[in-house]
Design a protein around this motif. Sequence first.
Motif, PDB file in Angstrom:
ATOM      1  N   ALA A 105       0.803  -1.274   0.127  1.00 47.63           N
ATOM      2  CA  ALA A 105       0.108   0.016  -0.013  1.00 47.63           C
ATOM      3  C   ALA A 105       0.799   1.255  -0.076  1.00 47.63           C
ATOM      4  N   PRO A 106       1.141   1.822  -1.244  1.00 43.65           N
ATOM      5  CA  PRO A 106       2.304   2.975  -1.367  1.00 43.65           C
ATOM      6  C   PRO A 106       1.708   4.051  -0.471  1.00 43.65           C
ATOM      7  N   GLU A 107       0.262   4.297  -0.647  1.00 51.33           N
ATOM      8  CA  GLU A 107      -0.229   5.381  -0.015  1.00 51.33           C
ATOM      9  C   GLU A 107      -0.112   5.420   1.518  1.00 51.33           C
ATOM     10  N   ASN A 111       4.740  -1.972   2.644  1.00 51.54           N
ATOM     11  CA  ASN A 111       5.008  -2.724   1.561  1.00 51.54           C
ATOM     12  C   ASN A 111       5.490  -4.101   2.165  1.00 51.54           C
ATOM     13  N   ASP A 112       4.785  -5.173   2.482  1.00 49.69           N
ATOM     14  CA  ASP A 112       5.142  -6.516   2.887  1.00 49.69           C
ATOM     15  C   ASP A 112       5.998  -7.105   2.051  1.00 49.69           C
ATOM     16  N   TYR A 149      -7.208  -4.300   1.868  1.00 48.16           N
ATOM     17  CA  TYR A 149      -6.090  -5.006   1.996  1.00 48.16           C
ATOM     18  C   TYR A 149      -6.107  -6.194   2.886  1.00 48.16           C
ATOM     19  N   GLY A 150      -7.513  -6.333   3.725  1.00 42.51           N
ATOM     20  CA  GLY A 150      -7.625  -7.493   4.578  1.00 42.51           C
ATOM     21  C   GLY A 150      -8.232  -8.721   3.964  1.00 42.51           C
ATOM     22  N   ASP A 500      -7.260   6.503   0.793  1.00 41.33           N
ATOM     23  CA  ASP A 500      -8.118   5.354   0.536  1.00 41.33           C
ATOM     24  C   ASP A 500      -7.653   4.531  -0.360  1.00 41.33           C
ATOM     25  N   GLU A 501      -7.735   2.977  -0.168  1.00 37.38           N
ATOM     26  CA  GLU A 501      -7.013   2.129  -1.143  1.00 37.38           C
ATOM     27  C   GLU A 501      -7.399   2.158  -2.643  1.00 37.38           C
ATOM     28  N   PHE A 502      -8.366   2.892  -3.029  1.00 36.93           N
ATOM     29  CA  PHE A 502      -9.009   3.201  -4.501  1.00 36.93           C
ATOM     30  C   PHE A 502      -8.758   4.502  -5.102  1.00 36.93           C
ATOM     31  N   ARG A 503      -8.127   5.471  -4.222  1.00 35.56           N
ATOM     32  CA  ARG A 503      -7.895   6.813  -4.515  1.00 35.56           C
ATOM     33  C   ARG A 503      -6.880   6.914  -5.854  1.00 35.56           C
TER      34      ARG A 503
END
Length: 514
Positions: A105-107, A111-112, A149-150, A500-503
Amino acid sequence: MQRTVETLASDAYEGRAPSTPVEAKVLKYLIAQMKAVGLKPGGEKGGWLHTVPTVELTSGKHTPITVGGLSLNYGDDYVAVTFREVPKTQITDAPMVFVGYGINAPELGWNDYAGVDMRGKVAVILINDADWMAQDETGTFKGRRMTYYGRWTYKFEEAARQGATGALIIHDTFPAAYGWNVVKSSWSGAQYAVSDNKKGMDNAQSVGWISQSAAQRLFATAGKDYPALVEAARHKGFAPVPLGVKASWSFDTAIRRSTSHNVVGILPGKVAPKEYVLYSAHWDHLGLCAPEAKGSDRFCHGAVDNATGVAALLALAKANVQAGPAARSQVFVALTLEESGLLGSEYYARHPLYPLAQTVGGVNMDALLPGGASRDYAMVGGDKSELSDIFRNVLNEQGLREGPEEHVERGHYYRSDHFSLAKRGVPMFDISRGSDLVAGGRAAGEAAARDYNEIRYHQPSDAYAPDWDWSGISQDVRLYYRLGRVLADGRMWPNWRPGDEFRAIRDASRKPRK
């Protein structure tokens, strides 16, 4: 709406299983209704239909997963499938890497997979996200509220983007929200996917789950401290950990291809006809079910799920036609294959009839529960986008209040058709009538929800009854009408909230436009 539900939930429609002979009857009915309310054909080649090719993948002859001297048995210790359209899956001596929650998730600065090349390797992944133990909605991943992400779907998608050969999620009952028995039953039968020219080859070679006890044995075999690594994965800056062991497993897959159809009507806009507001509801259900008692009905009628949503879709189409065209075009889609994994909406999102970059937003309707009107409504998914501002304004107009979403840890926003559009950047309304009923308060609302969820959901008893109380559904549809009409008559282009993950995907899709 009453006539629509009574018709679609009748024995004549046999539970509306897609890709079966009864589908033709469903399509004929939906097309006739869209014509009758005044929509124009909005499908392929000037018609009403949008063809959805699908593939059924049923795996069998699973070998154990072998890791050194450890052997994990299919069913009790692991389940695995492939979404590639290949008859044989073979993973041999693939190095295993623990990638924490498997999130990139760069935002969020998370980063796993940082610093690891996953090509040829198997990702071992924790379920949910790093905030799942939170008691409130504070945290990198919105605390107790599940983000995309979950979800297991995201984890498999990200593993594939990283080039992993395989991906195995470690099951844990509370953060998953279901037991191993659900995983075992859900992943041991036929799996369904959209079929296109990629033939599923953009997926990892094999994906699946391992039980908690199997994970503990796996890490012990690798000489790793499982609790310590799980704790480390909860914190920003976690680095993936090669386990120093290699895994092998194989299975066969039987492949069956079929087609189903979305039904699409359009009300062209009078000012900006190439800007679109989308309304959606799935028409499909499960067909035959196991009878609930000796001699009982075997059809899963799907009256609530989702003949009510289709009835609302047609009622909204009629209301908008009678009000006259909005500024923007309004597209009404009766989707197929929701019950098989959101496949009708997934195919539409991959192959949109109207460009997603020109789709302003939309409203999805799924399982409107009979019962009384409520004092409150919740925005499912929380305050994810600027649609929340419209939602609050419309609630205020209609004398309603915003209530809390129940069970935010279960990620309901990611489990219905609007999500296929949302993850490609299109904000979609998903709202839920609250439990605080005008007549009877919370006790009445919670009792009605329990009755449906525990007794009728996906059962033959989800059937139409002439004595339904329609006041709550009518209230829902009035609200849907205003939400959609504000979008269709407005000029705003709602975006996701910062972070948000979709932004990012919405920003990218809108970048070429002024």
